[in-house]
Design a protein around this motif. Structure first.
Motif, mmCIF file in Angstrom:
data_model
loop_
_atom_site.group_PDB
_atom_site.id
_atom_site.type_symbol
_atom_site.label_atom_id
_atom_site.label_comp_id
_atom_site.label_asym_id
_atom_site.label_seq_id
_atom_site.Cartn_x
_atom_site.Cartn_y
_atom_site.Cartn_z
ATOM 1 N N MET A 209 0.838 -1.226 0.113
ATOM 2 C CA MET A 209 -0.083 0.056 0.113
ATOM 3 C C MET A 209 0.837 1.298 -0.046
ATOM 4 S SD MET A 209 -3.185 0.733 -0.067
ATOM 5 C CE MET A 209 -4.138 1.959 0.756
ATOM 6 N N LEU A 210 1.804 1.264 0.852
ATOM 7 C CA LEU A 210 2.845 2.488 0.929
ATOM 8 C C LEU A 210 3.626 2.500 -0.283
ATOM 9 C CD1 LEU A 210 4.149 4.658 2.554
ATOM 10 C CD2 LEU A 210 5.884 3.053 3.395
ATOM 11 N N THR A 211 4.155 1.451 -0.973
ATOM 12 C CA THR A 211 4.715 1.574 -2.247
ATOM 13 C C THR A 211 3.716 2.193 -3.339
ATOM 14 O OG1 THR A 211 4.247 -0.871 -2.960
ATOM 15 C CG2 THR A 211 6.250 -0.354 -1.772
ATOM 16 N N LYS A 212 2.586 2.116 -3.196
ATOM 17 C CA LYS A 212 1.497 2.618 -4.171
ATOM 18 C C LYS A 212 1.334 3.941 -4.068
ATOM 19 C CE LYS A 212 -1.386 -1.449 -5.352
ATOM 20 N NZ LYS A 212 -2.671 -2.240 -5.234
ATOM 21 N N SER A 213 1.444 4.257 -2.849
ATOM 22 C CA SER A 213 1.233 5.690 -2.629
ATOM 23 C C SER A 213 2.545 6.436 -2.903
ATOM 24 C CB SER A 213 1.115 5.991 -1.105
ATOM 25 O OG SER A 213 -0.084 5.683 -0.615
ATOM 26 N N ILE A 214 3.947 5.823 -2.852
ATOM 27 C CA ILE A 214 4.865 6.609 -3.303
ATOM 28 C C ILE A 214 4.867 6.490 -4.679
ATOM 29 C CG2 ILE A 214 7.399 6.098 -3.298
ATOM 30 C CD1 ILE A 214 7.319 5.122 -0.502
ATOM 31 N N ALA A 215 4.801 5.568 -5.394
ATOM 32 C CA ALA A 215 4.640 5.674 -6.958
ATOM 33 C C ALA A 215 3.706 6.554 -7.461
ATOM 34 C CB ALA A 215 4.339 4.165 -7.429
ATOM 35 N N ALA A 216 2.539 6.824 -6.851
ATOM 36 C CA ALA A 216 1.750 7.893 -7.406
ATOM 37 C C ALA A 216 2.249 9.044 -7.178
ATOM 38 C CB ALA A 216 0.237 7.629 -6.419
ATOM 39 N N GLY A 217 2.879 9.307 -5.938
ATOM 40 C CA GLY A 217 3.465 10.581 -5.519
ATOM 41 C C GLY A 217 4.432 11.033 -6.402
ATOM 42 N N LEU A 218 5.441 9.984 -6.923
ATOM 43 C CA LEU A 218 6.637 10.290 -7.954
ATOM 44 C C LEU A 218 5.968 10.695 -9.291
ATOM 45 C CD1 LEU A 218 9.085 7.516 -6.647
ATOM 46 C CD2 LEU A 218 9.325 10.125 -6.635
ATOM 47 N N ALA A 219 5.001 9.872 -9.673
ATOM 48 C CA ALA A 219 4.466 10.199 -11.086
ATOM 49 C C ALA A 219 3.638 11.464 -11.063
ATOM 50 C CB ALA A 219 3.222 8.961 -11.197
ATOM 51 N N ALA A 220 2.808 11.791 -9.947
ATOM 52 C CA ALA A 220 2.335 13.225 -9.853
ATOM 53 C C ALA A 220 3.422 14.175 -10.033
ATOM 54 C CB ALA A 220 1.424 13.446 -8.687
ATOM 55 N N THR A 221 4.510 14.071 -9.473
ATOM 56 C CA THR A 221 5.697 14.996 -9.000
ATOM 57 C C THR A 221 6.227 15.203 -10.523
ATOM 58 O OG1 THR A 221 5.982 14.535 -6.809
ATOM 59 C CG2 THR A 221 7.735 15.605 -7.948
ATOM 60 N N ALA A 222 6.432 14.075 -11.070
ATOM 61 C CA ALA A 222 7.020 14.106 -12.564
ATOM 62 C C ALA A 222 6.055 14.834 -13.506
ATOM 63 C CB ALA A 222 7.222 12.586 -13.261
ATOM 64 N N LEU A 223 4.726 14.733 -13.490
ATOM 65 C CA LEU A 223 3.834 15.602 -14.296
ATOM 66 C C LEU A 223 3.850 17.006 -14.023
ATOM 67 C CD1 LEU A 223 0.774 13.070 -14.450
ATOM 68 C CD2 LEU A 223 2.542 13.516 -16.310
ATOM 69 N N LEU A 224 3.832 17.263 -12.738
ATOM 70 C CA LEU A 224 3.883 18.745 -12.339
ATOM 71 C C LEU A 224 4.955 19.402 -12.788
ATOM 72 C CD1 LEU A 224 2.156 18.738 -8.796
ATOM 73 C CD2 LEU A 224 1.146 19.530 -11.004
ATOM 74 N N ALA A 225 6.349 18.722 -12.733
ATOM 75 C CA ALA A 225 7.586 19.214 -13.178
ATOM 76 C C ALA A 225 7.524 19.472 -14.563
ATOM 77 C CB ALA A 225 8.455 18.430 -12.648
ATOM 78 N N THR A 226 6.874 18.480 -15.189
ATOM 79 C CA THR A 226 6.959 18.814 -16.935
ATOM 80 C C THR A 226 6.032 19.812 -17.098
ATOM 81 O OG1 THR A 226 7.209 16.474 -17.021
ATOM 82 C CG2 THR A 226 6.416 17.620 -18.723
ATOM 83 N N ALA A 227 5.073 20.079 -16.482
ATOM 84 C CA ALA A 227 4.106 21.256 -16.870
ATOM 85 C C ALA A 227 4.662 22.523 -16.402
ATOM 86 C CB ALA A 227 2.805 20.966 -15.801
ATOM 87 N N ALA A 228 5.634 22.646 -15.404
ATOM 88 C CA ALA A 228 6.053 23.673 -15.068
ATOM 89 C C ALA A 228 7.328 24.099 -16.023
ATOM 90 C CB ALA A 228 6.735 23.515 -13.611
ATOM 91 N N PHE A 229 7.866 23.077 -16.331
ATOM 92 C CA PHE A 229 9.060 23.302 -17.564
ATOM 93 C C PHE A 229 8.538 23.735 -18.625
ATOM 94 C CE2 PHE A 229 12.044 21.713 -20.606
ATOM 95 C CZ PHE A 229 13.035 22.376 -20.185
#
Length: 175
Positions: free
Chosen positions: A1-21
């Motif tokens: 469960m914790l790994t799913k949350s971490i993976a989802a958080g990393l994916a969201a961070t990557a998407l936000l960083a791409t949009a900001a860039f």
């Protein structure tokens, strides 16, 4: 469960960083070449949409319905060269496709001309009326706001009879 949350958080961070860039301002250039934004127009009130041309009725000079536009073919420069007209048939069955030069078609914004005093008028048309159409040509000054706002002409005029079109060679799309 914790790994799913971490993976989802990393994916969201990557998407936000791409949009900001992607929102970084463009680098300044010294060239003053026209851009796509300056080359486009914001108003196209005197233009017709190609997607709306399919199905436009085609009449001859005697105001006889001879078919309808099925397709428009253009060259590699984007200039429309051929109109494919469907002649005859019923609900698409038995229809004969012919290719005619696009520049031989005249487009008219006014309804087809007819005079009638009977009750057999087309739906929505009162008895004892006269309208103008194919015989009037393509006078843009006579365009009403309702026909200009629909983004396609009322009909096209081609100088041939239905029988002449049916006798033309059938158009086939090459595979």
């Amino acid at each position: 469960m914790l790994t799913k949350s971490i993976a989802a958080g990393l994916a969201a961070t990557a998407l936000l960083a791409t949009a900001a860039f992607a929102q970084q301002p463009p680098a300044a250039t010294t060239d003053k070449a026209p851009t796509a934004a300056t080359a486009t127009t914001t108003s196209a009130s005197d233009q017709w949409r190609g997607s709306k041309m399919s199905g436009v009725k085609v009449y001859n000079e005697a105001n006889e319905n001879i078919g309808s536009i099925n397709d428009l073919l253009m060259d590699k420069s984007g200039n429309i060269k051929i109109a494919v007209i469907g002649v005859g048939g019923f609900l698409g069955m038995g229809e004969h496709l012919v290719a005619v030069p696009f520049d031989k078609l005249k487009f008219v914004n006014e309804p087809v001309a007819y005079t009638s005093t009977s009750q057999t008028n087309p739906p929505g048309r009162p008895a004892s009326t006269t309208t103008t159409g194919a015989a009037t040509g393509t006078d843009k000054a006579a365009t009403t706001t309702s026909s200009a706002s629909k983004w396609y002409p009322d009909h096209a005029v081609f100088n041939a009879s239905k029988d002449e079109l049916k006798n033309m060679p059938e158009f086939k799309y090459s595979e």
